[in-house]
Design an enzyme around this catalytic site. Structure first.
Site, PDB file in Angstrom:
ATOM      1  N   ASP A 103       0.871  -1.176   0.000  1.00 55.96           N
ATOM      2  CA  ASP A 103       0.000   0.000   0.000  1.00 55.96           C
ATOM      3  C   ASP A 103       0.911   1.231   0.000  1.00 55.96           C
ATOM      4  O   ASP A 103       1.379   1.669  -1.044  1.00 55.96           O
ATOM      5  CB  ASP A 103      -0.905  -0.120   1.235  1.00 55.96           C
ATOM      6  N   GLY A 105       3.928   1.230   1.202  1.00 51.55           N
ATOM      7  CA  GLY A 105       5.284   0.718   1.009  1.00 51.55           C
ATOM      8  C   GLY A 105       6.094   0.680   2.304  1.00 51.55           C
ATOM      9  O   GLY A 105       7.187   0.110   2.330  1.00 51.55           O
TER      10      GLY A 105
HETATM   11  P1  5GP Z   1       1.839  -0.491   3.739  1.00 54.35           P
HETATM   12  O1  5GP Z   1       2.854  -0.519   4.819  1.00 54.35           O
HETATM   13  O2  5GP Z   1       2.382  -0.817   2.370  1.00 54.35           O
HETATM   14  O3  5GP Z   1       1.040   0.788   3.751  1.00 54.35           O
HETATM   15  O4  5GP Z   1       0.752  -1.564   4.102  1.00 54.35           O
HETATM   16  C1  5GP Z   1       0.915  -2.896   3.946  1.00 54.35           C
HETATM   17  C2  5GP Z   1      -0.086  -3.625   4.815  1.00 54.35           C
HETATM   18  O5  5GP Z   1      -1.335  -2.896   4.899  1.00 54.35           O
HETATM   19  C3  5GP Z   1      -0.458  -4.940   4.203  1.00 54.35           C
HETATM   20  O6  5GP Z   1       0.427  -5.949   4.579  1.00 54.35           O
HETATM   21  C4  5GP Z   1      -1.871  -5.141   4.745  1.00 54.35           C
HETATM   22  O7  5GP Z   1      -1.796  -5.717   6.035  1.00 54.35           O
HETATM   23  C5  5GP Z   1      -2.433  -3.768   4.899  1.00 54.35           C
HETATM   24  N1  5GP Z   1      -3.324  -3.348   3.790  1.00 54.35           N
HETATM   25  C6  5GP Z   1      -3.172  -2.251   3.012  1.00 54.35           C
HETATM   26  N2  5GP Z   1      -4.171  -2.147   2.114  1.00 54.35           N
HETATM   27  C7  5GP Z   1      -4.967  -3.228   2.318  1.00 54.35           C
HETATM   28  C8  5GP Z   1      -6.185  -3.693   1.696  1.00 54.35           C
HETATM   29  O8  5GP Z   1      -6.738  -3.126   0.745  1.00 54.35           O
HETATM   30  N3  5GP Z   1      -6.697  -4.843   2.212  1.00 54.35           N
HETATM   31  C9  5GP Z   1      -6.143  -5.517   3.249  1.00 54.35           C
HETATM   32  N4  5GP Z   1      -6.745  -6.608   3.665  1.00 54.35           N
HETATM   33  N5  5GP Z   1      -4.996  -5.107   3.843  1.00 54.35           N
HETATM   34  C10 5GP Z   1      -4.416  -3.976   3.388  1.00 54.35           C
END
Ligand code: 5GP
Length: 177
Positions: A103, A105
């Site tokens: 999402d 990162g």
């Molecule tokens: P980042 O650190 O890249 O913002 O987020 C990664 C984490 O956010 C993923 O491993 C997941 O746990 C959660 N996440 C972000 N977007 C989604 C989504 O659309 N659905 C789900 N189930 N988890 C998400």
């Protein structure tokens, strides 16, 4: 909050086809590299990891790592915390991180740092889906399944408040109230 039934975004057939393609590319790239350590990020990657790892034709072992996530909601604080590190010794090994979704990162960026601190021969990344327009940090995804729009997705390991993880497809959900 009441949620709609998930609407199919990526069908089961499309996921399975892409997983086969990724497995074939990974198998080719790591040919003659010895054993690859596939590190699944709990909990969301468990189904992707299971399918992908069984399609590989190279020697591989499975490890898991857990980080703090968004809790039961959908807002990111950007802060990531290690909940469980890998158990096995990955020093000198080729490591492939298996993520469900990238999402902002921040999580993947943090995981690369943690795994690199163990002194592996290499660290590469594989993610099933990415919300490219949400990126806050520049992180390389060596193997990517699909780019998706900025919507909350569930299924194929991904949840909303622990619901919908075992759907065979990836779907979007919207609040009804
Ligand atoms: P980042 O650190 O890249 O913002 O987020 C990664 C984490 O956010 C993923 O491993 C997941 O746990 C959660 N996440 C972000 N977007 C989604 C989504 O659309 N659905 C789900 N189930 N988890 C998400």
């Amino acid at each position: 909050m009441t949620l709609s039934d998930p609407e199919v975004l990526i069908s089961e057939a499309d996921i399975q086809k892409r997983v086969r393609e990724l497995a074939s590319k990974i198998s080719k790239d790591y040919e003659n590299c010895g054993e690859v350590v596939m590190v699944g990020v709990l909990k969301g990657s468990f189904i992707f990891l299971a399918d992908l790892s069984r399609q590989l034709t190279i020697p591989r072992v499975i490890e898991f790592i857990a980080v703090s996530s968004y809790g039961s909601g959908s807002r990111s604080s950007g802060a990531v915390r290690l909940v469980m590190d890998v158990r096995g010794n990955i020093e000198g090994k080729h490591v492939l991180i298996i993520e469900d979704i990238v999402d902002t990162g921040h999580t993947l960026n943090y995981l690369i740092g943690i795994l690199e601190s163990h002194g592996p021969a290499s660290v590469k990344t594989c993610a099933l889906v990415r919300k490219a327009e949400r990126a806050e940090v520049d992180v390389d995804i060596d193997y990517l399944g699909f780019d998706i729009p900025d919507k909350w997705v569930v299924g194929y390991g991904l949840d909303y408040a622990e619901e919908n993880r075992t759907l065979p497809y990836i779907g979007t959900i919207t609040p009804l109230d």
